[in-house]
Design a protein around this motif. Structure first.
Motif, mmCIF file in Angstrom:
data_model
loop_
_atom_site.group_PDB
_atom_site.id
_atom_site.type_symbol
_atom_site.label_atom_id
_atom_site.label_comp_id
_atom_site.label_asym_id
_atom_site.label_seq_id
_atom_site.Cartn_x
_atom_site.Cartn_y
_atom_site.Cartn_z
ATOM 1 N N LEU A 72 0.812 -1.215 0.000
ATOM 2 C CA LEU A 72 0.000 0.000 0.000
ATOM 3 C C LEU A 72 0.845 1.266 0.000
ATOM 4 O O LEU A 72 0.583 2.178 -0.799
ATOM 5 C CB LEU A 72 -0.950 0.004 1.204
ATOM 6 N N PRO A 73 1.866 1.383 0.871
ATOM 7 C CA PRO A 73 2.658 2.608 0.836
ATOM 8 C C PRO A 73 3.343 2.827 -0.515
ATOM 9 O O PRO A 73 3.448 3.963 -0.981
ATOM 10 C CB PRO A 73 3.698 2.401 1.948
ATOM 11 N N LEU A 79 7.098 11.529 1.528
ATOM 12 C CA LEU A 79 7.114 10.085 1.264
ATOM 13 C C LEU A 79 8.302 9.424 1.954
ATOM 14 O O LEU A 79 8.187 8.314 2.487
ATOM 15 C CB LEU A 79 7.145 9.828 -0.245
ATOM 16 N N ILE A 127 9.622 10.387 4.722
ATOM 17 C CA ILE A 127 9.227 10.308 6.132
ATOM 18 C C ILE A 127 8.359 9.070 6.354
ATOM 19 O O ILE A 127 8.543 8.321 7.315
ATOM 20 C CB ILE A 127 8.460 11.577 6.555
ATOM 21 N N LEU A 128 7.405 8.860 5.437
ATOM 22 C CA LEU A 128 6.536 7.690 5.551
ATOM 23 C C LEU A 128 7.358 6.403 5.562
ATOM 24 O O LEU A 128 7.203 5.552 6.441
ATOM 25 C CB LEU A 128 5.549 7.663 4.382
ATOM 26 N N PHE A 167 9.378 5.747 8.789
ATOM 27 C CA PHE A 167 8.684 5.313 9.991
ATOM 28 C C PHE A 167 8.055 3.929 9.869
ATOM 29 O O PHE A 167 7.714 3.325 10.871
ATOM 30 C CB PHE A 167 7.597 6.328 10.375
ATOM 31 N N LEU A 168 7.884 3.447 8.625
ATOM 32 C CA LEU A 168 7.243 2.150 8.465
ATOM 33 C C LEU A 168 8.066 1.055 9.135
ATOM 34 O O LEU A 168 9.274 0.973 8.923
ATOM 35 C CB LEU A 168 7.080 1.804 6.985
ATOM 36 N N PRO A 169 7.412 0.197 9.916
ATOM 37 C CA PRO A 169 8.146 -0.890 10.570
ATOM 38 C C PRO A 169 8.517 -1.968 9.570
ATOM 39 O O PRO A 169 7.994 -2.002 8.458
ATOM 40 C CB PRO A 169 7.150 -1.414 11.610
ATOM 41 N N GLU A 170 9.396 -2.851 9.976
ATOM 42 C CA GLU A 170 9.881 -3.905 9.091
ATOM 43 C C GLU A 170 8.760 -4.893 8.815
ATOM 44 O O GLU A 170 8.055 -5.302 9.723
ATOM 45 C CB GLU A 170 11.057 -4.619 9.780
ATOM 46 N N PRO A 171 8.600 -5.304 7.577
ATOM 47 C CA PRO A 171 7.561 -6.292 7.292
ATOM 48 C C PRO A 171 7.845 -7.602 8.024
ATOM 49 O O PRO A 171 9.006 -7.915 8.302
ATOM 50 C CB PRO A 171 7.661 -6.498 5.777
ATOM 51 N N ALA A 172 6.841 -8.365 8.309
ATOM 52 C CA ALA A 172 6.963 -9.575 9.113
ATOM 53 C C ALA A 172 7.981 -10.553 8.572
ATOM 54 O O ALA A 172 8.832 -11.050 9.285
ATOM 55 C CB ALA A 172 5.607 -10.248 9.227
ATOM 56 N N GLN A 217 11.457 -9.694 9.463
ATOM 57 C CA GLN A 217 11.785 -9.783 10.881
ATOM 58 C C GLN A 217 12.017 -11.220 11.304
ATOM 59 O O GLN A 217 12.909 -11.515 12.084
ATOM 60 C CB GLN A 217 10.635 -9.212 11.720
ATOM 61 N N PHE A 263 -1.517 -6.482 1.804
ATOM 62 C CA PHE A 263 -0.496 -5.436 1.849
ATOM 63 C C PHE A 263 0.859 -5.962 2.238
ATOM 64 O O PHE A 263 1.778 -5.198 2.455
ATOM 65 C CB PHE A 263 -0.918 -4.333 2.830
ATOM 66 N N ASN A 264 0.978 -7.214 2.364
ATOM 67 C CA ASN A 264 2.254 -7.763 2.778
ATOM 68 C C ASN A 264 2.450 -9.090 2.098
ATOM 69 O O ASN A 264 2.435 -10.138 2.747
ATOM 70 C CB ASN A 264 2.271 -7.923 4.299
#
Lengths: 406, 406, 406
Positions: C326-327, C363, C365-366, C369-374, C377, C391-392
């Motif tokens: 999505l982002p 963008l 900045i967006l 801040f986005l966390p790491e995708p699962a 991780q 979205f993932n």
């Protein structure tokens, strides 16, 4: 539709595509002779039959318009230009097939501004390096389309947002909201008519004058025009009934989804006549006319036919909302976006035609791959329609007809 | 506001709407005399009182601007043009009503570019077949609005996307992101001022010159202007306090949702003065001015007032994010989309005014039907605010005030 | 890259940024000398090394183009202009890092039309009050970008919509849909080449002619150009391998997410050479050229590189879809929206440059801040990648490589 010499009577008024009229008696046979009953074939034959009939309705309307004078005539054209699609949709609506109705609304809108307009720009662009058209007229038509797209987006925004509230989403709220928006769109269409037919007629006159100049047939008498119009309309009504009645069985056998049939197939059938006219006009460098046909037709569907269907659904006792599925909304919004960009500068070329067609192909690919919505799949199991969700509105009626309502 | 003959003193400076000033003492009475305490009536009366007061603040600011010279004066105008809305919003923010704050930000933005601009184009279009304005100025204003819309969309995109990650969404991340974006928007506003007031002043000069020419009152002395400004500002502050304090009870009794009150009602009140000026300018064919008032005001709300409120929220100890609800985002994005289309060609007509008003009506219908958000409903039950979700941001503070924060 | 006097041999052809070439041997050392092995440093050094190498590839391509004649030469330029990014992406794709690939596609697209174009407009606007460029060429380039954005949006629309059906979403359907769309985009790119290099060449000739005029080096012989091109390409291939191999460890130590590295960092590196050329052209008031470089590069990424990567993924046996997060979709769509607005009137100024840069910063900045995708991780825990969601997108392959596929 090439110019024809001036002849009297009926013999000189047939057009190339009219051999398809043979499909009319064939469809009656397929429908009523039990031994020959074949839904898939019936679906295909009636589809083919509607193409020339829609063309005849259009020509009769144009001749009546010419007789009625500029203002009233254009009004006739503007209101009944999509009469064929309106009849098919009303037929489907009366059977509660709101899913097919919305799919064909979507298909007509994107079909006109992507397929018809794209083919026109491509055809004209192969012949002329650069074609121009009235920029103001094109821009304000595109803005009206954007307004229509907004009107078709908001009901789903409402559903998404209210789903998350404890009060939640209720079908009644959705229907009231849709009815209110339908009224706004309808009123906007009336203002659009006042603008394009009266106060700012000159912006569109290029199209008007050229359109009438193309009719080289001897002018039909009012009796002739009305007779042909009534006959064609009656036949289209029959064809629609056959088409809608056979769509379920036919698409299952052809392996197509209801959405694909509605968005692509029904829309192409209904628009075929306008399609050839628009392409012809572009080849004659009358771009105002082809743009007027394509965008004007989309406008009529979105601002006139859609609200009328909502009103009619109340008369049928099965209120229909303006809540469309996510793919349908995405298709309409993205199409309007692209068309606004392309028509904004008053000129076009062959590549812009290719771009419009590419978007249409991409959207067709999307609708081809989409799986069948739940409520349609479960029909044969006689299960209750799936619970309503934002992107898959369930039955809006209490009907227990074998064909589930959406 | 018609031109008035040059008179000295105070007697000649009242305007038609000023009889509403009578609402000021009435509101004080309603607020402080217990026997007459009626929140619904207080809400209505203070709303009416703010209209002429905002007008007085505007006129005083304009007179001070005229005295201060071109550059500094325009800067004054550009910064304090929305002082009334800023005061109301700061008042609501101090009480932790971030929901009302965001709703009124949304309402001011769409109210200016749809309602005010639409009414102006319609009014002017009834008198003039075609009105023109500086295309470059209009386009770059619209692009600034798009930039602002992007800045208001991204925080919710962030919430949606990070909700799906194991790390998940945290209020702190949302606040930091919002603060960073607020800084970017604020800096962009400063650059916008440099552009429109200094380096490319000529593009906007039409508006400036015309604006000053309209002031046919005798120029106010600095003392007079400052006095009136201070008096009007103080009264607006009191009115805001009454308004915000009575909004809960009033809307419950009027049967309106908090969102509808914020988006439609508060915004209309705050913009009423500008509204009449913009319509007047359009009727005088000074379209650059009406566009400048409408779009400029929206720009100021989105790029100046919104960031300032974010900064202020940190001072109040209750950080506010720029995360708006889905309907608010849809409203702002679709409004900016339509305005960009309409203003892109440097000309307008009455139908474009109708189109803008139609979009406003459709959005008002949406906000009318939206149910009350959870955290507001549960207020009276003293339940904890609903858990935060992407479209219904829960309390952003630790406040346990009876009015739940959003 | 300032004009240089006409010198023979090799000594006169070095450019200011070329001292970064020292990074090349350093990176080899860091990679192969165990004692010095430091992934973070390797990541940074190879990143710096790619910058001048990409510049050399570009210059060699331009000299070959000049030799090959107008048509074939421009074709060479248009196809291999983004060779560096293509090589990096193919390297990442071969290791199954489809997440990094898509992130860098996104980053290249938005980097070119926001960062490169914004910096160019700002630089040029500081020197010239108003700069103009061919409006038709700019508009049709922007429309092609919109088409590309639509092609990148539809796969996720498909996923969202089909998730809600009982038939549900299947990876195979998503891959088939993506492959079909990739074919459509690729064909559209071929038509774009026919349009911009042959049938409507004149619209873009300003750019072409100016570009060649800038090359004041003595024309390189074919042998020299090919030799340099091969050497630079080989070195870029090595650098890419080092870069992609060290990205995981480096970003963890630098505390950046995979998405941020892909969207911002990799894209900036790959575009650095074009960036400086575009800014130089704008400073020389050759706006057609800077626009052509920036928008043309984005077009090539979206309509050529992306489809080629999809095709290549099938060759690697690990089909990649065009489903973005999505982002990423929001970033591409919003960027294309803003660029379409800004380039639509054939003129620009410094504020429009600021606006483009502001959107880029928002963008960034967006993505910061986005966390790491699962799935990233859990890599170190050797857990199975998280179940696919809209979205993932989870692993599209059956690979059990230590670096999880996306």
């Amino acid at each position: 539709m090439s110019a024809q010499t001036n002849t009297s009577g009926w013999s000189g008024i047939f057009r190339p595509l009219d051999w398809l009229l043979l499909a009319v008696p064939v469809s009656f046979a397929l429908r009523y002779v039990s031994a020959w009953r074949n839904d898939t074939l019936l679906f295909i034959i009636t589809g083919l039959a509607i193409i020339p009939l829609a063309g005849w309705m259009g020509r009769a309307t144009e001749h009546l318009s010419a007789r009625a004078g500029q203002g009233l005539g254009s009004l006739l054209n503007a209101t009944f230009g999509n009469a064929a699609e309106l009849i098919i949709a009303l037929m489907a609506l009366s059977k509660g097939l709101t899913g097919v109705v919305k799919a064909s609304l979507t298909g007509s809108i994107i079909g006109n501004i992507l397929l018809v307009l794209g083919a026109s720009m491509l055809a004209g662009g192969m012949r002329f390096n650069r074609q121009t058209f009235n920029q103001t007229a094109a821009r304000i038509s595109a803005t009206s389309l954007s307004l229509a797209a907004i009107g078709l987006i908001i009901p789903t925004v409402f559903h998404l947002a209210s789903d998350r509230q404890p009060g939640g989403w209720t079908p009644q709220a959705e229907q009231s909201l849709s009815l209110a928006i339908a009224v706004v769109l309808f009123i906007t269409y009336i203002f659009w008519l006042i603008f394009s037919l009266f106060t700012h007629k000159k912006l569109f006159t290029g199209a008007e004058a050229a359109g009438h100049a193309e009719e080289k047939d001897a002018a039909w008498s009012v009796t002739k025009a009305v007779t042909i119009l009534l006959m064609a309309t009656t036949l289209v009504a029959f064809m629609s009934e056959f088409l809608v009645g056979s769509v379920e069985a036919a698409r299952e056998q052809l392996g197509l989804t209801e959405v694909f049939v509605g968005v692509i197939i029904v829309a192409v059938i209904g628009n075929a006549a306008e399609h050839s006219t628009a392409v012809m006009m572009a080849l004659k460098n009358k771009t105002d006319l082809s743009l007027g046909i394509a965008i004007g037709s989309s406008l009529q569907i979105a601002l006139f036919v859609a609200p009328v269907l909502v009103f009619a659904s109340y008369l049928f006792g099965q209120p229909m909302t303006l809540e469309f599925t996510l793919p349908e909304i995405a298709a309409v919004a993205l199409s309007v976006w692209i068309v606004t960009e392309i028509s904004g500068d008053g000129e076009c070329n062959w590549l812009e035609g290719v771009q419009l067609l590419s978007v249409y192909v991409i959207l067709a690919i999307l609708f081809f791959f989409l799986p069948e919505p739940a409520h349609v799949q479960s029909a044969s199991d006689s299960l209750a329609p799936a619970a309503g969700s934002a992107f898959n509105p369930a039955s809006e009626t209490n009907s227990t007809a074998p064909i589930p309502a959406r």
